[in-house]
Design an enzyme around this catalytic site. Sequence first.
Site, PDB file in Angstrom:
ATOM      1  N   GLY A   1       0.825  -1.212   0.000  1.00 47.79           N
ATOM      2  CA  GLY A   1       0.000   0.000   0.000  1.00 47.79           C
ATOM      3  C   GLY A   1       0.851   1.250   0.000  1.00 47.79           C
ATOM      4  N   GLY A   2       1.971   1.187  -0.699  1.00 45.24           N
ATOM      5  CA  GLY A   2       2.875   2.339  -0.755  1.00 45.24           C
ATOM      6  C   GLY A   2       2.474   3.284  -1.879  1.00 45.24           C
TER       7      GLY A   2
ATOM      8  N   ILE B   1       2.953   3.165  -5.279  1.00 44.49           N
ATOM      9  CA  ILE B   1       2.257   2.598  -6.448  1.00 44.49           C
ATOM     10  C   ILE B   1       0.901   2.058  -6.009  1.00 44.49           C
ATOM     11  CG2 ILE B   1       2.349   0.937  -8.360  1.00 44.49           C
ATOM     12  CD1 ILE B   1       5.378   0.945  -8.156  1.00 44.49           C
ATOM     13  N   GLY B   2       0.865   1.387  -4.855  1.00 40.13           N
ATOM     14  CA  GLY B   2      -0.383   0.805  -4.362  1.00 40.13           C
ATOM     15  C   GLY B   2      -1.501   1.836  -4.259  1.00 40.13           C
TER      16      GLY B   2
ATOM     17  N   ARG C   1      18.158  -1.664  -9.927  1.00 37.64           N
ATOM     18  CA  ARG C   1      17.020  -2.503  -9.506  1.00 37.64           C
ATOM     19  C   ARG C   1      17.533  -3.795  -8.871  1.00 37.64           C
ATOM     20  NH1 ARG C   1      15.802  -0.408 -14.617  1.00 37.64           N
ATOM     21  NH2 ARG C   1      13.923   0.882 -14.705  1.00 37.64           N
TER      22      ARG C   1
ATOM     23  N   ASN D   1      13.941  -7.784  -1.318  1.00 40.87           N
ATOM     24  CA  ASN D   1      12.617  -7.986  -1.930  1.00 40.87           C
ATOM     25  C   ASN D   1      12.284  -9.465  -2.149  1.00 40.87           C
ATOM     26  OD1 ASN D   1      12.108  -5.312  -1.751  1.00 40.87           O
ATOM     27  ND2 ASN D   1      12.223  -4.869  -3.947  1.00 40.87           N
TER      28      ASN D   1
ATOM     29  N   SER E   1       6.903  -5.385  -8.276  1.00 39.32           N
ATOM     30  CA  SER E   1       8.087  -5.232  -7.416  1.00 39.32           C
ATOM     31  C   SER E   1       9.373  -5.551  -8.184  1.00 39.32           C
ATOM     32  CB  SER E   1       7.995  -6.186  -6.219  1.00 39.32           C
ATOM     33  OG  SER E   1       6.732  -6.102  -5.614  1.00 39.32           O
TER      34      SER E   1
ATOM     35  N   HIS F   1      13.619  -6.003 -17.601  1.00 43.62           N
ATOM     36  CA  HIS F   1      13.362  -4.635 -17.145  1.00 43.62           C
ATOM     37  C   HIS F   1      14.628  -4.112 -16.488  1.00 43.62           C
ATOM     38  CE1 HIS F   1      11.124  -1.213 -15.805  1.00 43.62           C
ATOM     39  NE2 HIS F   1      11.259  -1.499 -14.527  1.00 43.62           N
TER      40      HIS F   1
END
Length: 317
Positions: free
Chosen positions: A11-12, A14-15, A89, A96, A120, A176
């Site tokens: 819920g950061g 982007i969330g 990344r 992560n 993520s 990516h």
Amino acid sequence: MARKKIALIGGGQIGGVLAQLCALRELGDVVMFDIVEGLPQGKMLDIAEVGPVDGFDVCLKGTNSYADIAGSDVVIVTAGLPRKPGMSRDDLIEVNSKIMTQVAEGIKQYAPNSFIIVISNPLDAMVTLCQKITGFPYNRVIGQAGVLDSSRFAAFIAWELGVSVKDVVAVTLGGHGDDMVPLVRYTSVCGIPVMELLERKYKDKAKAKEVMEAMVKRTRGAGGEVVALLKTGSAFYSPASSAIAMTESILKDQKRVLPTCCFLQGEFGVNGYYVGVPAVLGENGVEQIIEFNLDAEEQAMMDKSVAAVKSLVDSLK
Ligand code: A3D
């Protein structure tokens, strides 16, 4: 008929945007999970309270319990740390991976029939891990990266040529990372090859090539450009919008052709790895992987990008 349900894990930054976009487009009811107490509840309450102004009518719930994601059709995963200036990344892999392991176990237990879209980072490795742990079929576990990378490339081209972003079709392939493959030969403006338009603009082939090379380089480093400006995190509006396009294509069975991080089994010469390629996304998730011809130079760039993905993913083992 039951309403669609979308779960957001994380819920950061982007969330939050994901939740707002799901609501504005009435894609379905939304539940946001985060480990921080109060964060998902507060964000979802904040968005829900503006339903009367924006005119959306969906249920929004914040939670710290995986049980609340039960019955989700699509789960979008953004849990995990973002980059800080100077980080790649790949520097996020250790921390992560631990987060993704918990997340995938939660999804496996409570939303076993869902489609998963991972955001993520490092993206290609996190999708791989998520699929391994859930054991879901490959068509139900994908990653978002290529929609955004392609959008960035298209935006730079539109700005350079002074044309609407709506008329540029651009595609990137591969992992990516900094070796992603923007495909110049398949990029067009209203069907016209982009290099013809650049050559017309500059009346000089060498200059047109130089300008395109700069746009390809900027596309490869576009995530880092935003990180360097923000200083406190990474891009969040654009990855959220990109994942919503994928979510909408699945939920509404639109069968859009979107650059998607998919598990390849021989396509483009890649076997057994998640890599970005164009795919048809519909009610069955990945319904087709679209393979097409690459020339020697493009294939060499793809091979380099895939090699970077392989070395990162193999480091997980
Ligand atoms: P941020 O705002 O920090 O949000 C991440 C959220 O994850 C936080 O609210 C954390 O509390 C939460 N979290 C941490 N651990 C857990 C856990 N175990 N379970 C559930 N939630 C947890 O980051 P962000 O939203 O800016 O970025 C999220 C991720 O997306 C990062 O890994 C970024 O690198 C990545 N990202 C990917 C792209 C792509 O295009 C692929 C673009 C931009 C960012």
